[in-house]
Write an enzyme that holds these catalytic residues in place. Structure first.
Site, PDB file in Angstrom:
ATOM      1  N   ASP A 136     -72.077 -31.448 -79.982  1.00 15.01           N
ATOM      2  CA  ASP A 136     -72.842 -32.281 -79.064  1.00 15.01           C
ATOM      3  C   ASP A 136     -73.832 -31.398 -78.287  1.00 15.01           C
ATOM      4  OD1 ASP A 136     -72.795 -35.203 -77.838  1.00 15.01           O
ATOM      5  OD2 ASP A 136     -72.851 -33.849 -76.129  1.00 15.01           O
ATOM      6  N   ASP A 187     -68.881 -40.034 -86.965  1.00 10.36           N
ATOM      7  CA  ASP A 187     -69.723 -39.846 -85.787  1.00 10.36           C
ATOM      8  C   ASP A 187     -71.037 -40.598 -85.972  1.00 10.36           C
ATOM      9  OD1 ASP A 187     -71.059 -39.070 -83.545  1.00 10.36           O
ATOM     10  OD2 ASP A 187     -71.213 -36.968 -84.072  1.00 10.36           O
ATOM     11  N   HIS A 194     -66.763 -38.902 -82.801  1.00  9.42           N
ATOM     12  CA  HIS A 194     -67.715 -37.951 -82.227  1.00  9.42           C
ATOM     13  C   HIS A 194     -67.002 -36.715 -81.681  1.00  9.42           C
ATOM     14  CE1 HIS A 194     -71.326 -36.524 -80.284  1.00  9.42           C
ATOM     15  NE2 HIS A 194     -70.724 -36.534 -79.100  1.00  9.42           N
TER      16      HIS A 194
END
Length: 296
Positions: free
Chosen positions: A118, A245, A274
């Site tokens: 991320d 994701d 995710h």
């Protein structure tokens, strides 16, 4: 800048988080980090994303440390046990880069293996590209380095608007929604621990709006320059994306095609959403250990 510091009692008796705290001073702001394993070993730098903190890596840190690696997992400014500026305007992409650059400089980190996901990848990949001689390998799980030249997925646009405008911003529930497995009450408490009130959440709300969305974004040129380095990156580059994701799906193939160091690596697809560190922490950690075993 005005900032708040989460009271220490918020972090008492957290499930599966026995790590001793360490702190670095970054121009008056305190950054917390975990530092486990042999101090003379080559470091693994585990960088979290949005809206998590080093608790995300709690099941991976011991696996990598037990293999003889030094594992360093910082809490980004605005997250975890680190200090939290109270205005969204205090946060910018470049400011986060400056904080992380100062951190690795202070710690004297070299021969680094980057592990990122991320926003950890938006910062970590830039950090590696801007300090290529200090990094020996890169492992990316559910991450990317956007330049604003690509169209963002609809799911991200919804997330950005929610983060900026929703009066309700439930950190733990967001993480739970982004994981395949259901987090337990103690885990939910741990993810909420850094954020006892609204004024503590400015950093978490700021991150989505800092992602480059147009070719004229303030971060675009620096990210393009980083890509020029990555497109010549010959050192090991491993992708460990998950199969569920909606934000970064397909990013692994994109990087495998563009980054020379990704060629002939044992890329893996892990089960998870995710937050793959919640769904497949041990396979993720073992993939890191397996890669580093080839560099010994």
């Amino acid at each position: 800048m005005d900032f708040v510091r989460t009271p220490e009692n918020r972090f008492e008796r957290l499930l599966d988080y026995p790590f001793e705290p360490h702190y670095a001073d970054l121009e008056g702001l305190r950054m917390h980090y975990v530092d486990e394993g042999p101090t003379d070993a080559k470091p693994i730098l585990m960088m979290h994303g949005e809206p998590t903190w080093s608790y995300l890596y709690r099941h991976m840190i011991p696996v990598c440390a037990a293999a003889g690696h030094r594992v360093i997992a910082p809490d980004l400014i605005g997250f975890g046990k680190s200090d939290k500026p109270t205005s969204i305007d205090n946060y910018s992409y470049q400011q986060h880069m400056d904080w992380m650059q100062s951190f690795i400089d202070q710690q004297g980190l070299n021969d680094i293996t980057l592990v990122c996901q991320d926003w950890g990848s938006l910062l970590g990949l830039r950090l590696a590209a801007e300090n290529p001689d200090r990094f020996r390998a890169i492992v990316v799980g559910n991450g990317m380095l956007p330049t604003g030249d690509q169209k963002a997925p609809p799911a991200f646009k919804i997330w950005k608007n929610f983060a900026l405008h929703s009066p309700w911003f439930p950190i733990a529930r967001i993480i739970n929604t982004g994981s395949f497995r259901k987090l337990g009450p103690d885990e939910l408490r741990a993810y909420d621990a850094p954020f006892p009130g609204k004024k503590y959440k400015a950093g978490a709300r700021a991150f989505p709006r800092l992602v480059p969305m147009t070719p004229n974004d303030p971060a675009t040129e620096a990210n393009r320059a980083a890509w020029k380095v990555l497109e010549r990156w010959e050192k090991p580059f491993l992708t460990t994306f998950s199969n569920g994701d909606p934000i970064f799906r397909g990013g692994d193939r994109h990087m495998q095609e563009r980054i020379p160091g990704a060629k002939d690596q044992s890329h893996v697809t892990l089960k998870g959403g995710h937050f793959l560190q919640e769904d497949s922490p041990v396979p993720f950690a073992r993939a890191i250990n397996d890669l580093l075993a080839t560099l010994a």
